[in-house]
Motif scaffolding. Structure first.
Motif, PDB file in Angstrom:
ATOM      1  N   GLY A 287     -46.133 -26.158 -14.574  1.00  0.00           N
ATOM      2  CA  GLY A 287     -45.240 -25.136 -15.104  1.00  0.00           C
ATOM      3  C   GLY A 287     -43.939 -25.731 -15.607  1.00  0.00           C
ATOM      4  O   GLY A 287     -43.869 -26.934 -15.915  1.00  0.00           O
ATOM      5  N   SER A 288     -42.927 -24.911 -15.646  1.00  0.00           N
ATOM      6  CA  SER A 288     -41.638 -25.343 -16.180  1.00  0.00           C
ATOM      7  C   SER A 288     -40.990 -26.393 -15.282  1.00  0.00           C
ATOM      8  O   SER A 288     -41.300 -26.507 -14.092  1.00  0.00           O
ATOM      9  CB  SER A 288     -40.703 -24.139 -16.326  1.00  0.00           C
ATOM     10  N   THR A 289     -40.084 -27.174 -15.833  1.00  0.00           N
ATOM     11  CA  THR A 289     -39.352 -28.190 -15.080  1.00  0.00           C
ATOM     12  C   THR A 289     -38.338 -27.519 -14.161  1.00  0.00           C
ATOM     13  O   THR A 289     -37.611 -26.614 -14.575  1.00  0.00           O
ATOM     14  CB  THR A 289     -38.633 -29.149 -16.045  1.00  0.00           C
ATOM     15  N   CYS A 290     -38.268 -27.986 -12.910  1.00  0.00           N
ATOM     16  CA  CYS A 290     -37.325 -27.429 -11.918  1.00  0.00           C
ATOM     17  C   CYS A 290     -36.095 -28.326 -11.835  1.00  0.00           C
ATOM     18  O   CYS A 290     -36.214 -29.548 -11.699  1.00  0.00           O
ATOM     19  CB  CYS A 290     -37.989 -27.340 -10.549  1.00  0.00           C
ATOM     20  N   ILE A 291     -34.914 -27.707 -11.891  1.00  0.00           N
ATOM     21  CA  ILE A 291     -33.646 -28.443 -11.837  1.00  0.00           C
ATOM     22  C   ILE A 291     -32.893 -28.034 -10.581  1.00  0.00           C
ATOM     23  O   ILE A 291     -32.655 -26.841 -10.337  1.00  0.00           O
ATOM     24  CB  ILE A 291     -32.771 -28.166 -13.072  1.00  0.00           C
ATOM     25  N   TYR A 292     -32.492 -29.037  -9.763  1.00  0.00           N
ATOM     26  CA  TYR A 292     -31.737 -28.798  -8.534  1.00  0.00           C
ATOM     27  C   TYR A 292     -30.386 -29.520  -8.654  1.00  0.00           C
ATOM     28  O   TYR A 292     -30.353 -30.729  -8.861  1.00  0.00           O
ATOM     29  CB  TYR A 292     -32.491 -29.334  -7.317  1.00  0.00           C
ATOM     30  N   ASN A 293     -29.295 -28.774  -8.530  1.00  0.00           N
ATOM     31  CA  ASN A 293     -27.948 -29.342  -8.589  1.00  0.00           C
ATOM     32  C   ASN A 293     -27.317 -29.301  -7.205  1.00  0.00           C
ATOM     33  O   ASN A 293     -27.211 -28.230  -6.597  1.00  0.00           O
ATOM     34  CB  ASN A 293     -27.070 -28.548  -9.562  1.00  0.00           C
ATOM     35  N   ILE A 294     -26.881 -30.460  -6.711  1.00  0.00           N
ATOM     36  CA  ILE A 294     -26.249 -30.543  -5.388  1.00  0.00           C
ATOM     37  C   ILE A 294     -24.918 -31.264  -5.539  1.00  0.00           C
ATOM     38  O   ILE A 294     -24.867 -32.393  -6.044  1.00  0.00           O
ATOM     39  CB  ILE A 294     -27.127 -31.307  -4.385  1.00  0.00           C
ATOM     40  N   THR A 295     -23.836 -30.641  -5.116  1.00  0.00           N
ATOM     41  CA  THR A 295     -22.511 -31.259  -5.143  1.00  0.00           C
ATOM     42  C   THR A 295     -21.878 -31.141  -3.765  1.00  0.00           C
ATOM     43  O   THR A 295     -22.269 -30.297  -2.951  1.00  0.00           O
ATOM     44  CB  THR A 295     -21.593 -30.589  -6.175  1.00  0.00           C
TER      45      THR A 295
ATOM     46  N   VAL B  83     -31.351 -33.277  -9.551  1.00  0.00           N
ATOM     47  CA  VAL B  83     -32.760 -33.545  -9.282  1.00  0.00           C
ATOM     48  C   VAL B  83     -33.616 -32.802 -10.307  1.00  0.00           C
ATOM     49  O   VAL B  83     -33.446 -31.598 -10.517  1.00  0.00           O
ATOM     50  CB  VAL B  83     -33.151 -33.114  -7.855  1.00  0.00           C
ATOM     51  N   THR B  84     -34.508 -33.533 -10.925  1.00  0.00           N
ATOM     52  CA  THR B  84     -35.427 -32.965 -11.903  1.00  0.00           C
ATOM     53  C   THR B  84     -36.863 -33.125 -11.404  1.00  0.00           C
ATOM     54  O   THR B  84     -37.286 -34.228 -11.073  1.00  0.00           O
ATOM     55  CB  THR B  84     -35.285 -33.673 -13.268  1.00  0.00           C
ATOM     56  N   PHE B  85     -37.585 -32.018 -11.337  1.00  0.00           N
ATOM     57  CA  PHE B  85     -38.983 -32.043 -10.901  1.00  0.00           C
ATOM     58  C   PHE B  85     -39.847 -31.543 -12.063  1.00  0.00           C
ATOM     59  O   PHE B  85     -39.845 -30.369 -12.409  1.00  0.00           O
ATOM     60  CB  PHE B  85     -39.181 -31.168  -9.664  1.00  0.00           C
ATOM     61  N   ILE B  86     -40.568 -32.486 -12.678  1.00  0.00           N
ATOM     62  CA  ILE B  86     -41.409 -32.180 -13.830  1.00  0.00           C
ATOM     63  C   ILE B  86     -42.844 -31.971 -13.358  1.00  0.00           C
ATOM     64  O   ILE B  86     -43.439 -32.868 -12.749  1.00  0.00           O
ATOM     65  CB  ILE B  86     -41.350 -33.310 -14.867  1.00  0.00           C
ATOM     66  N   ARG B  87     -43.404 -30.796 -13.659  1.00  0.00           N
ATOM     67  CA  ARG B  87     -44.750 -30.441 -13.208  1.00  0.00           C
ATOM     68  C   ARG B  87     -45.720 -30.423 -14.395  1.00  0.00           C
ATOM     69  O   ARG B  87     -45.652 -29.530 -15.230  1.00  0.00           O
ATOM     70  CB  ARG B  87     -44.739 -29.068 -12.524  1.00  0.00           C
ATOM     71  N   LYS B  88     -46.578 -31.426 -14.442  1.00  0.00           N
ATOM     72  CA  LYS B  88     -47.562 -31.515 -15.528  1.00  0.00           C
ATOM     73  C   LYS B  88     -48.994 -31.380 -15.040  1.00  0.00           C
ATOM     74  O   LYS B  88     -49.855 -30.869 -15.741  1.00  0.00           O
ATOM     75  CB  LYS B  88     -47.402 -32.854 -16.257  1.00  0.00           C
ATOM     76  N   THR B  89     -49.250 -31.877 -13.821  1.00  0.00           N
ATOM     77  CA  THR B  89     -50.611 -31.925 -13.294  1.00  0.00           C
ATOM     78  C   THR B  89     -51.130 -30.533 -12.958  1.00  0.00           C
ATOM     79  O   THR B  89     -50.418 -29.734 -12.353  1.00  0.00           O
ATOM     80  CB  THR B  89     -50.663 -32.814 -12.036  1.00  0.00           C
ATOM     81  N   ARG B  90     -52.380 -30.267 -13.308  1.00  0.00           N
ATOM     82  CA  ARG B  90     -52.993 -28.977 -12.999  1.00  0.00           C
ATOM     83  C   ARG B  90     -53.733 -29.003 -11.665  1.00  0.00           C
ATOM     84  O   ARG B  90     -54.190 -27.972 -11.185  1.00  0.00           O
ATOM     85  CB  ARG B  90     -53.952 -28.576 -14.125  1.00  0.00           C
ATOM     86  N   SER B  91     -53.867 -30.193 -11.072  1.00  0.00           N
ATOM     87  CA  SER B  91     -54.496 -30.298  -9.755  1.00  0.00           C
ATOM     88  C   SER B  91     -53.546 -29.752  -8.693  1.00  0.00           C
ATOM     89  O   SER B  91     -52.386 -29.435  -8.962  1.00  0.00           O
ATOM     90  CB  SER B  91     -54.865 -31.752  -9.464  1.00  0.00           C
ATOM     91  N   TYR B  92     -54.034 -29.693  -7.457  1.00  0.00           N
ATOM     92  CA  TYR B  92     -53.261 -29.076  -6.390  1.00  0.00           C
ATOM     93  C   TYR B  92     -52.568 -30.146  -5.543  1.00  0.00           C
ATOM     94  O   TYR B  92     -53.208 -30.999  -4.938  1.00  0.00           O
ATOM     95  CB  TYR B  92     -54.166 -28.206  -5.513  1.00  0.00           C
ATOM     96  N   PHE B  93     -51.219 -30.079  -5.472  1.00  0.00           N
ATOM     97  CA  PHE B  93     -50.412 -30.968  -4.635  1.00  0.00           C
ATOM     98  C   PHE B  93     -49.371 -30.130  -3.910  1.00  0.00           C
ATOM     99  O   PHE B  93     -48.964 -29.062  -4.381  1.00  0.00           O
ATOM    100  CB  PHE B  93     -49.731 -32.041  -5.482  1.00  0.00           C
ATOM    101  N   HIS B  94     -48.930 -30.659  -2.758  1.00  0.00           N
ATOM    102  CA  HIS B  94     -47.991 -29.893  -1.926  1.00  0.00           C
ATOM    103  C   HIS B  94     -46.530 -30.055  -2.349  1.00  0.00           C
ATOM    104  O   HIS B  94     -45.680 -29.280  -1.929  1.00  0.00           O
ATOM    105  CB  HIS B  94     -48.147 -30.297  -0.453  1.00  0.00           C
ATOM    106  N   GLY B  95     -46.214 -31.056  -3.133  1.00  0.00           N
ATOM    107  CA  GLY B  95     -44.837 -31.204  -3.597  1.00  0.00           C
ATOM    108  C   GLY B  95     -43.945 -31.943  -2.628  1.00  0.00           C
ATOM    109  O   GLY B  95     -44.283 -33.024  -2.142  1.00  0.00           O
ATOM    110  N   PHE B  96     -42.809 -31.357  -2.293  1.00  0.00           N
ATOM    111  CA  PHE B  96     -41.827 -32.061  -1.453  1.00  0.00           C
ATOM    112  C   PHE B  96     -40.962 -31.081  -0.676  1.00  0.00           C
ATOM    113  O   PHE B  96     -40.815 -29.905  -1.041  1.00  0.00           O
ATOM    114  CB  PHE B  96     -40.925 -32.945  -2.325  1.00  0.00           C
ATOM    115  N   HIS B  97     -40.403 -31.613   0.392  1.00  0.00           N
ATOM    116  CA  HIS B  97     -39.332 -30.949   1.146  1.00  0.00           C
ATOM    117  C   HIS B  97     -38.271 -32.000   1.385  1.00  0.00           C
ATOM    118  O   HIS B  97     -38.514 -32.995   2.074  1.00  0.00           O
ATOM    119  CB  HIS B  97     -39.851 -30.382   2.465  1.00  0.00           C
ATOM    120  N   ALA B  98     -37.095 -31.818   0.811  1.00  0.00           N
ATOM    121  CA  ALA B  98     -36.018 -32.810   0.914  1.00  0.00           C
ATOM    122  C   ALA B  98     -34.787 -32.190   1.571  1.00  0.00           C
ATOM    123  O   ALA B  98     -34.521 -30.991   1.418  1.00  0.00           O
ATOM    124  CB  ALA B  98     -35.651 -33.340  -0.476  1.00  0.00           C
TER     125      ALA B  98
END
Length: 339
Positions: free
Chosen positions: A53-61, A114-129
């Motif tokens: 899906g769309s790219t996820c953007i996380y901003n932390i200051t 932080v930029t998280f680009i999602r291209k793969t159509r397979s199933y992955f759990h991602g991350f917890h940071a």
């Protein structure tokens, strides 16, 4: 019967909708913005699998530009063509990964993009940071800093750098009030000239460094073990009291600590013991006070030669019946230190 079937199906759908709203990990949150010293973030739908899906953007200051944070993750579970990328406050890419990897940390920074680009159509759990305060650059005449999560345990693979350079130009004293590190982990202290003053490890007593125009402390941990870490403070001193000891930079070290590690037995307020170095000492326990106030109390009392802030109680020590053995190199008379 058809009517009954529709009613049951409608109830099931209502239940599923309630579960989606009640369980945040089932939502499709993508990105976010934070201004804090502690927090966490996840990939969409974590801990269930995300979708392309769309790219996820996380901003932390951080709330203050003087502070830094460090991010860590338990694992990354992404597709080979997906990207988890981190930029610092200078827009430099300091971390970039795709695929699967285990526990890791990201270099500290004043902010993260932080930029998280999602291209793969397979199933992955991602991350917890998660992120927490780790290092900083201060310009004030007084303040304090601690290891991540202090007084709780710090994490593995931490690497924090703390720099103190007062904008007033004053000389400062650095005090390591508490230190409890796991085997192999260290806190290195350098002065304004870049000289290494100490590489502190293990469990140690009160340490003072300086005076100096600035200090840098580097805290580093590795893959194994953890402990409560350290707490440090700094304070500007008047120029006429900015004369360092004749040799070394530490007023009070581990050798002195062995002389009064059981000072809780000082009842009723007076106690005499002999250290392993053969130095006879007597002490007077005062009320609880900050380390800096304890040091000033020792300076104000003519008979006080050394001091300790053991378990929050200020202990003023004077030399009684000293042996012929010389004082340990890490132990200095408070008057020698203050000039």
């Amino acid at each position: 019967m058809d009517g009954i079937g529709l009613t049951v199906n409608s109830s099931v759908w209502r239940l599923l909708l309630l579960l989606v709203h009640a369980c945040p990990h089932l939502t499709s949150t993508c990105g976010g913005t934070w201004s804090s010293l502690r927090g966490s973030m996840t990939s969409p739908r974590y801990p269930t699998t995300y979708t392309s899906g769309s790219t996820c953007i996380y901003n932390i200051t951080t709330p203050s530009t003087e502070q830094k944070i460090q991010m860590r993750y338990n694992k990354l579970d992404t597709g080979l063509h997906d990207v988890f990328q981190v930029e610092n406050s200078s827009s430099q890419t300091i971390f970039r990964r795709g695929g699967k990897t285990g526990y890791g940390t990201v270099p500290p920074a004043a902010s993260y993009l932080v930029t998280f680009i999602r291209k793969t159509r397979s199933y992955f759990h991602g991350f917890h940071a998660t992120w927490v305060e780790c290092g900083g650059d201060w310009t004030s005449d007084s303040g304090s800093f601690s290891s991540p999560y202090y007084p709780s345990s710090y994490y593995k693979l931490a690497h924090c750098s703390y720099t103190i350079t007062p904008s007033s130009g004053n000389q400062i004293l650095l005090t390591i009030e508490k230190l409890n590190l796991a085997v192999g982990h260290f806190l290195q202290v350098r002065d304004g000239m870049g000289r290494s003053l100490a590489n502190l490890t293990g469990i140690m007593a009160l340490y003072h460094f300086g005076p100096s125009s600035s200090f840098t402390a580097e805290f580093k941990t590795f893959c194994c073990g953890t402990s409560t870490g350290f707490h440090a403070t700094w304070q500007a001193v008047q120029p006429e009291k900015a004369t360092p000891p004749a040799s070394g930079q530490t007023i009070l070290g581990m050798s002195a600590f062995s002389a009064f590690s059981n000072m809780s037995a000082c009842v009723p307020r007076k106690f005499t013991t002999v250290s392993s170095d053969g130095l006879g000492l007597s002490c007077t326990i005062r009320e609880k006070m900050a380390t800096w106030d304890c040091m000033n109390a020792c300076m104000a009392e003519p008979s006080c030669s050394y001091f300790s802030n053991w378990r929050g109680s200020c202990a003023l020590l004077r030399q009684d019946n000293a042996s012929s053995q010389p004082l340990p190199s890490t132990l200095f008379n408070i008057k020698d230190f203050t000039g």
